[in-house]
Structures are given as C-alpha cells and as structure tokens.
Scaffold this motif. Structure first.
Motif, PDB file in Angstrom:
ATOM      1  N   GLY A 177       3.736  16.522  -4.309  1.00 18.67           N
ATOM      2  CA  GLY A 177       4.347  15.355  -3.687  1.00 18.67           C
ATOM      3  C   GLY A 177       3.660  14.077  -4.131  1.00 18.67           C
ATOM      4  O   GLY A 177       4.325  13.105  -4.507  1.00 18.67           O
ATOM      5  N   SER A 178       2.326  14.079  -4.136  1.00 19.04           N
ATOM      6  CA  SER A 178       1.650  12.829  -4.494  1.00 19.04           C
ATOM      7  C   SER A 178       1.772  12.538  -5.984  1.00 19.04           C
ATOM      8  O   SER A 178       1.898  11.379  -6.369  1.00 19.04           O
ATOM      9  N   VAL A 179       1.765  13.593  -6.820  1.00 15.29           N
ATOM     10  CA  VAL A 179       1.956  13.326  -8.253  1.00 15.29           C
ATOM     11  C   VAL A 179       3.324  12.683  -8.476  1.00 15.29           C
ATOM     12  O   VAL A 179       3.442  11.635  -9.120  1.00 15.29           O
ATOM     13  N   VAL A 180       4.359  13.305  -7.914  1.00 13.61           N
ATOM     14  CA  VAL A 180       5.721  12.784  -8.123  1.00 13.61           C
ATOM     15  C   VAL A 180       5.836  11.361  -7.578  1.00 13.61           C
ATOM     16  O   VAL A 180       6.336  10.457  -8.246  1.00 13.61           O
ATOM     17  N   ALA A 181       5.325  11.146  -6.358  1.00  6.95           N
ATOM     18  CA  ALA A 181       5.457   9.830  -5.742  1.00  6.95           C
ATOM     19  C   ALA A 181       4.680   8.776  -6.525  1.00  6.95           C
ATOM     20  O   ALA A 181       5.200   7.700  -6.810  1.00  6.95           O
ATOM     21  N   LEU A 182       3.441   9.117  -6.917  1.00  9.21           N
ATOM     22  CA  LEU A 182       2.622   8.117  -7.598  1.00  9.21           C
ATOM     23  C   LEU A 182       3.202   7.750  -8.950  1.00  9.21           C
ATOM     24  O   LEU A 182       3.221   6.586  -9.335  1.00  9.21           O
ATOM     25  N   VAL A 183       3.681   8.768  -9.688  1.00 11.17           N
ATOM     26  CA  VAL A 183       4.263   8.466 -10.992  1.00 11.17           C
ATOM     27  C   VAL A 183       5.505   7.594 -10.821  1.00 11.17           C
ATOM     28  O   VAL A 183       5.677   6.589 -11.514  1.00 11.17           O
ATOM     29  N   ALA A 184       6.341   7.953  -9.848  1.00  7.22           N
ATOM     30  CA  ALA A 184       7.572   7.183  -9.644  1.00  7.22           C
ATOM     31  C   ALA A 184       7.255   5.761  -9.197  1.00  7.22           C
ATOM     32  O   ALA A 184       7.839   4.796  -9.696  1.00  7.22           O
ATOM     33  N   VAL A 185       6.291   5.631  -8.277  1.00  8.67           N
ATOM     34  CA  VAL A 185       5.927   4.298  -7.806  1.00  8.67           C
ATOM     35  C   VAL A 185       5.331   3.484  -8.948  1.00  8.67           C
ATOM     36  O   VAL A 185       5.660   2.316  -9.146  1.00  8.67           O
ATOM     37  N   GLY A 186       4.483   4.131  -9.739  1.00  9.73           N
ATOM     38  CA  GLY A 186       3.880   3.448 -10.887  1.00  9.73           C
ATOM     39  C   GLY A 186       4.938   2.956 -11.851  1.00  9.73           C
ATOM     40  O   GLY A 186       4.926   1.793 -12.273  1.00  9.73           O
ATOM     41  N   GLN A 187       5.885   3.839 -12.177  1.00 11.18           N
ATOM     42  CA  GLN A 187       6.925   3.447 -13.126  1.00 11.18           C
ATOM     43  C   GLN A 187       7.835   2.378 -12.533  1.00 11.18           C
ATOM     44  O   GLN A 187       8.247   1.447 -13.227  1.00 11.18           O
ATOM     45  N   GLY A 188       8.109   2.515 -11.246  1.00 12.42           N
ATOM     46  CA  GLY A 188       8.939   1.522 -10.579  1.00 12.42           C
ATOM     47  C   GLY A 188       8.276   0.157 -10.596  1.00 12.42           C
ATOM     48  O   GLY A 188       8.905  -0.853 -10.911  1.00 12.42           O
ATOM     49  N   ALA A 189       6.972   0.154 -10.294  1.00 13.70           N
ATOM     50  CA  ALA A 189       6.243  -1.108 -10.272  1.00 13.70           C
ATOM     51  C   ALA A 189       6.244  -1.741 -11.657  1.00 13.70           C
ATOM     52  O   ALA A 189       6.480  -2.941 -11.810  1.00 13.70           O
ATOM     53  N   THR A 190       6.005  -0.917 -12.679  1.00 15.74           N
ATOM     54  CA  THR A 190       5.992  -1.437 -14.045  1.00 15.74           C
ATOM     55  C   THR A 190       7.338  -2.047 -14.389  1.00 15.74           C
ATOM     56  O   THR A 190       7.425  -3.159 -14.921  1.00 15.74           O
ATOM     57  N   ALA A 191       8.398  -1.294 -14.068  1.00 12.41           N
ATOM     58  CA  ALA A 191       9.736  -1.784 -14.380  1.00 12.41           C
ATOM     59  C   ALA A 191      10.002  -3.083 -13.635  1.00 12.41           C
ATOM     60  O   ALA A 191      10.564  -4.034 -14.194  1.00 12.41           O
ATOM     61  N   GLY A 192       9.554  -3.139 -12.380  1.00 13.07           N
ATOM     62  CA  GLY A 192       9.749  -4.338 -11.577  1.00 13.07           C
ATOM     63  C   GLY A 192       9.039  -5.535 -12.168  1.00 13.07           C
ATOM     64  O   GLY A 192       9.622  -6.615 -12.324  1.00 13.07           O
ATOM     65  N   ILE A 193       7.769  -5.331 -12.543  1.00 15.84           N
ATOM     66  CA  ILE A 193       6.991  -6.434 -13.107  1.00 15.84           C
ATOM     67  C   ILE A 193       7.606  -6.886 -14.424  1.00 15.84           C
ATOM     68  O   ILE A 193       7.763  -8.080 -14.701  1.00 15.84           O
TER      69      ILE A 193
END
Ligand SMILES: Nc1ncnc2c1ncn2[C@@H]1O[C@H](COP(=O)(O)OP(=O)(O)OP(=O)(O)O)[C@@H](O)[C@H]1O
Ligand SMILES: [Mg+2]
Lengths: 250, 403
Positions: free
Chosen positions: B33-49
C-alpha cells in the motif's frame, strides 16, 4: 535374493519376468509381502528399544491375515513398515517384487497412494475437515478430479453407514463413526492391500460385525488384508493368524 | 496436484482462521500500500509541478538581476539592481526573441470601494500576457500606448478580483493602489497556483507607472523572454548572456551580475529531484514489505509445527514431499498475494484522495500495480519456501506421533 541369483543359472536368457517362474521356493517369491529377518530399533538417547527383533513374514496376494499380540509387542511398528510409512533398521522387505529399501521417499509415497489402504489405530483424520473431504484426500494425491473425488468419497461413506454424516467434522463424530470414516478413507482408493490397525477396537458389537463383514467381502474380491487386533474373536475370523510377542513372531 | 486444487486448499485453510490470516497479511498490505501510494503521489506531484511550471509560459527564459550562487539558491533574490529598462529594450532586439516583458514588482495596499488587500504589484509591458501565458477574461490587457505613456491603468488577476469583490461590471472603474487611483481595464482568467504563490493574485500596471509613482528607478527585477521556438532556447540564452555582459562591461573572467533561468532546465531538475525522492520513499516503503514477508515466514513456521500431525496424515495417505511443499508454499503465496492486492487497493485509494486534495488528479499506473503484486509474489516465495521445505521434509511416522 535367491530368485535373482538363481534365475540366470537355471534358465539362461530369461528376463526379469521369468525369474519368478524359475524360483525353487515358491512361498518366498510369490509372496506379495515378503519380510525377512526384519529389525526395527528405536534410539532414545542412550536407551535403545528393539520394537521388532528379526521378524520374517510372507503374505500372499489375496490372503487375509490377522496379527495378534499383547500391547507393545510391536504390531503397529510392523504395520507401519508393511505400509511403507517406516523403514526397517535391518533386514529386507520386498513388496510385490520390489525391494523397499532402494526406493526413494517419493516412490514410497506413490506405493502408499496406489497400493495400500491404511486404517490407523488412532483414526488419524484431518481435523477441521469434513468426513467427505477426509475420505476424498487420498484421491487428491492420486490426481483424481474434484467431482469424482467427492462422488467416490460419498459413496464410500454411505456404504459404511455414514450417509447422514457426510459434512460432519471429525470432532462432531463419535469414536466409532470416526473409525468408519478412517475405514472409508482406506477403501476409497480401491487399494490392493488393506492394512487395518485395530479397526474394530472402538466399535460396538454390531458395527464391529459389519466392518468385519466388509473385510470379508473385500477378501472375497481378492484384496490382501492384514488386520491387527486384540480381540481373539475377531482374529479367529481370519483364515490365518500371526502372533507377535516382544517384537518376534511366535 | 493442480494449481487450482492447491489454491482451493490454501483458501479454505485461510478461511478457517481469517483473523490470523489478516494479521499475517498486514505487513504486506502496509508495504505494498505505501509503495503504491508513495509512487503515485510522487508522480502526481511531479506532474503537478511540471504543469505549473509550463503554465508560466512556454520556451521561457527568465533573466534575473544579481549573480547566481550554486545550484538553485540565489543569494538575495531580486534585491540586486543590475538590470535596467534599457537592458530589456536591447534584449528585445535579439534574434529569436518572440516577446519580452520586464518585471518591476513591489507590493502595495490595493483598495476598491470598502475592500482592500495587500497585493503584489508588477510593473510590466503589453507583452507580459503572452510571455507568461495569461489570457484576459474581461476588458483588455495593457497596451503599448499605456505602457509608453505610463498611464494609471491596471489589470488584475482573478483571485485579486475575488478578494476585492470586483466583477465584469467593474471594468472601467477606479481602484486605488497605495492611495493612487488607477483605472481597472481588465481582469485575467484564473491560471492556478505554482507552489505556494498564486499566479492569480496579482496586479499588473505599466512599468512606467511603477517607476513614476512607486519606485523611481531605472532598474527592473527580472526580464521574461519568450523564445520563438524551443530549438532557439540555447542560442538566445547565449546571445543574451553575451549582450548583457557587454552592456554591463563585465571583464572576461569575472562572473555575471545576472542569471538566466531556463525553464526546460528547471523542469528537468524538478523531475530528477522528485523521481529521486519517489525512489527513496518507495525504497523505505519496500523495507516494510520485507518485514511483512518475515511476518509471513514466522506464521508459516508456526503453522508447520501446529500442523505436523496433518502433514503426517497427508503423507501417510499418499502425499509426496513435493505435494506438501506445494501446499505450504501456495498458502504463503496466497497470503502474500491477497495481502498485495489489498495493499494495491488501499494504495490506489490513498493516492486518489491525495491527488484529489492536492488537485493534480489521479493517473492509474498499471506498471506500479504489476510491480507491487509481482514483488509480493516474490516475497511469498522467498519467505514461504523455507517453512514449506520444513513441512515437506517431515518423516511421516514422526509427524504422525507428534502431539
Ligand atoms: N517412535 C518410537 N520411539 C521409541 N519407541 C517406540 C516408538 N514407537 C514404538 N516404540 C516402542 O516399540 C514398541 C512397540 O510399539 P508398537 O506401537 O508397535 O506396539 P503395539 O504392538 O502396536 O501395541 P498396541 O497394541 O498397544 O498398539 C513399544 O515398546 C514402543 O514403546
Ligand atoms: Mg499399536
């Protein structure tokens, strides 16, 4: 063995199949179960227990043998070795022409699965598993499909009068009923050898008679039956009786 | 025994002790759960920035006053006064410059009727909208005439309009900036936030007006240049550097008294930093996967002990060592894979919520999910094999006698 030693000199170029016929002592080599000078020694720390001390026994295809003897005389130990569950400490055991000594664990498992039906003294049913699934389990290891397993299992249980108890867990069955589930499990694979350790020990007289009738029927079908019992009446029903005392046949 | 038989056996076993199964899976659930969430959040943040950076303008070069220090940190950002309006004019003449807007900012109290707020006042020219990707919602943008003449006109961002209670009908009316009346000529479309600062809380006035009314100086804080094509970015950057060094009479060997930030470079750096962070976080999270695997191994070992008798019975009635091995291995695998799937589900749910809250949305990443499930399978095999071998090796007679 004598057969393998004698065969080439007597019949020159006969192959393995011919060896049996070339043998001079038919009792030895036609025996399905051929045990010679068998020992089973347990080591418990510094103490050694000699459960079997030089047992020799031949049982032929289609025989019905009762093994009798006092408690602790080594009956179950002998049965475990005949059933390929245990290996002898010394001596030879040839089952259906194959020396068990040279077989791998997997080959022994295969023999147990295909040839032997075991009824244990202490039932040894799988806990938390229904009667039907308990009886179906040996078929699972033969690779029989689930539907057929269930069918055959139910049929075997019904024949033993447990048609009303198919889905009961062992803990929901009486001792005698558990015993019958254990018998059904031994019979469901149609084994050629049936080994039963006190199969009537926990049954009332009527059920005991029924179970014995079943063994007689199986015997008439040509199965080989080895039965351990304390009960001399039960033993008397068997055409042949073998007496064990202190790890030896008497 | 077929795979489906093994799975059926394992499932019925797990169903018999659900609480234990759930607790055993917890480590894997949390890990995956944390791997999936962290990767998705990381990628989302990058895309957002990245999206935010892009919204600042395409092919953007920003010339800032003051020397650069190492990396991203710039000493006393914006406080240097080395860039002038004339520098901007000279830069505008370069080949490949599509548009250019100087920026001279200050902050002041803006009043409209009873409402007021302290806003950032940016003095610039008519090209600012183009360079910075703004579009006008109501009214018009600054024009050449007002910039040249230093007229008191203002264009405000959508947030500023909201804060001051101004709407379409107010275009043409006056607002006061530090007490001085300016005519509101336009309101901008909302653009979104970049980092902490809002792009929409802004008041744009002619740079000449800022110089005249608030900040009597010739210097500008920064100059934004929109380059015609992305291929020309490097050339324009180099030419701008040469031109400014000449104009500022910087001897060769001395360092620049300005910095030119390249948006593409910035994007790359943001990307690399955030993917590094993502990998780091995922790495930490995968440690919990390993811990989860050890949890499974522990329970499987206990289970083998508890079920010694069962193993003996199964062997006695025909199971081979490998049947027992398969049974226990599939049990461990079932635990880890079900745990992994629950973990994926939770991880996806968490990243959807985070994406929603942070406003960068959610992109389903099948690759991450596959990897997470694959990894939990691996964990199941690695940590399940040893207990299963223990079980397979048991001697049937010894196992049958085990109490
Ligand atoms: N695993 C073992 N370790 C040590 N000694 C053992 C083991 N199994 C059996 N024995 C010993 O071997 C002897 C024979 O045991 P066995 O179980 O064969 O007796 P039995 O004839 O079947 O008795 P019963 O009629 O009570 O079942 C006993 O003295 C027993 O203590
Ligand atoms: Mg016994």
């Amino acid at each position: 063995m004598s057969a393998t030693l004698l065969a080439p000199s007597v019949e020159g170029r006969t192959g393995p199949a011919g060896w049996d016929h070339a043998d001079a002592s038919p009792t030895a080599d036609h025996a399905l179960i051929d045990i010679r000078d068998l020992w089973r020694v347990y080591h418990l720390g510094s103490v050694t227990v000699e459960a079997l001390r030089g047992v020799s026994l031949q049982v032929h295809q289609g025989e019905f043998v009762a093994i009798v003897g006092p408690s602790g005389s080594g009956k179950s130990t002998l049965m475990n070795i005949i059933g390929c569950l245990d290996r002898p400490s010394a001596g030879s055991y040839v089952l259906a022409g194959t020396s068990v000594e040279g077989l791998s664990d997997d080959e022994l498992a295969r023999l147990r699965s295909r040839e032997i039906g075991f009824v244990f003294q202490s039932y040894n049913l799988l806990a938390r598993t229904s009667a039907t699934d308990n009886v179906a389990t040996p078929l699972l290891y033969q690779g029989v499909g689930r539907r057929e397993r269930i069918e055959r299992s139910r049929a075997a249980l019904t024949e033993l009068g447990l048609g009303e108890r198919l889905d009961h867990l062992p803990s929901e069955l009486s001792g005698g009923q558990q015993q019958r589930v254990a018998i059904a499990r031994a019979l469901v694979t149609n084994p050629s050898i049936i080994l039963a350790d006190e199969p009537t020990g926990n049954l009332d007289t009527a059920s005991g008679v029924e179970v014995m009738a079943r063994f007689h029927a199986l015997h008439r079908q040509g199965r080989t039956i080895v039965l351990i019992t304390h009960d001399h009446e039960v033993a008397a029903q068997a055409p042949r009786q073998v007496h064990v005392r202190d790890g030896q046949l008497v | 025994m077929s795979a489906s038989e093994l799975v059926r056996l394992a499932l019925s076993r797990l169903a018999a002790s659900r609480m234990r199964a759930l607790l055993t899976m917890l480590g894997i659930i949390i890990g995956v759960g944390s791997v999936v969430a962290l990767v998705a959040v990381g990628q989302g943040a990058t895309a957002g920035i990245s999206a935010n950076l892009q919204s600042l303008g395409t092919n953007l070069l920003t010339v800032n006053a003051g020397a650069s220090t190492s990396g991203f940190t710039r000493g006393a950002f914006g406080s240097a006064t080395t860039l002038t309006v004339d520098d901007a004019a000279a830069l505008a003449e370069l080949d490949g410059v599509a548009a250019l807007a100087p920026e001279l900012s200050t902050s002041a109290l803006v009043t409209a009727g009873d409402a007021n707020e302290t806003a950032s006042i940016v003095g610039t020219n008519e090209d600012y909208a183009r360079v910075r990707n703004y579009t006008v919602w109501q009214g018009s943008f600054l024009n050449g005439v007002s910039v040249d003449a230093g007229l008191r006109v203002a264009v405000i961002g959508s947030d500023t309009a909201t804060n001051l209670g101004l709407g379409a009908s107010d275009v043409g009316s006056d607002i006061r900036i530090a007490g001085i009346p300016f005519q509101l000529v336009g309101i901008l479309q909302p653009k979104g936030t970049s980092g902490a600062a809002s792009n929409d809380d802004i008041v744009l006035v002619p740079i000449t007006a800022v110089q005249h009314y608030f900040n009597a100086t010739d210097s500008v804080r920064s100059i934004a240049i929109s380059v015609a094509t992305s291929e020309q970015m490097d050339t324009v950057k180099a030419q701008a550097t040469t031109l400014l060094r000449e104009r500022h009479a910087i001897a060769s060997g001395s360092s620049d008294d300005f910095t030119i930030a390249d948006q593409a470079q910035l994007l790359e750096s943001v990307d690399s930093i955030s993917s590094l962070l993502t990998i780091l976080l995922a790495g930490i999270a995968s440690i919990s996967l390993v811990v989860g695997g050890i949890g499974i191994m522990n329970i499987m070992l206990v289970s083998v002990r508890e079920r010694t008798r069962e193993i003996g019975i199964r062997k006695a009635i025909g199971a081979r060592g490998r049947d027992i091995l398969a049974q226990f291995l599939v049990e461990a695998l079932t635990l880890s894979v079900i745990g992994g799937l629950i973990g994926v589900f939770l991880g996806v749910a968490v990243s959807m919520v985070v994406g929603q809250v942070a406003g960068w949305g959610f992109q389903f990443q099948p690759m991450t999910v596959l990897m997470a499930v694959g990894f939990s399978l691996l964990v199941g095999v690695v940590f399940g094999v040893w207990p299963a071998r223990q079980a397979a090796r048991l001697d049937p007679i010894v196992a049958l006698r085990y109490e």
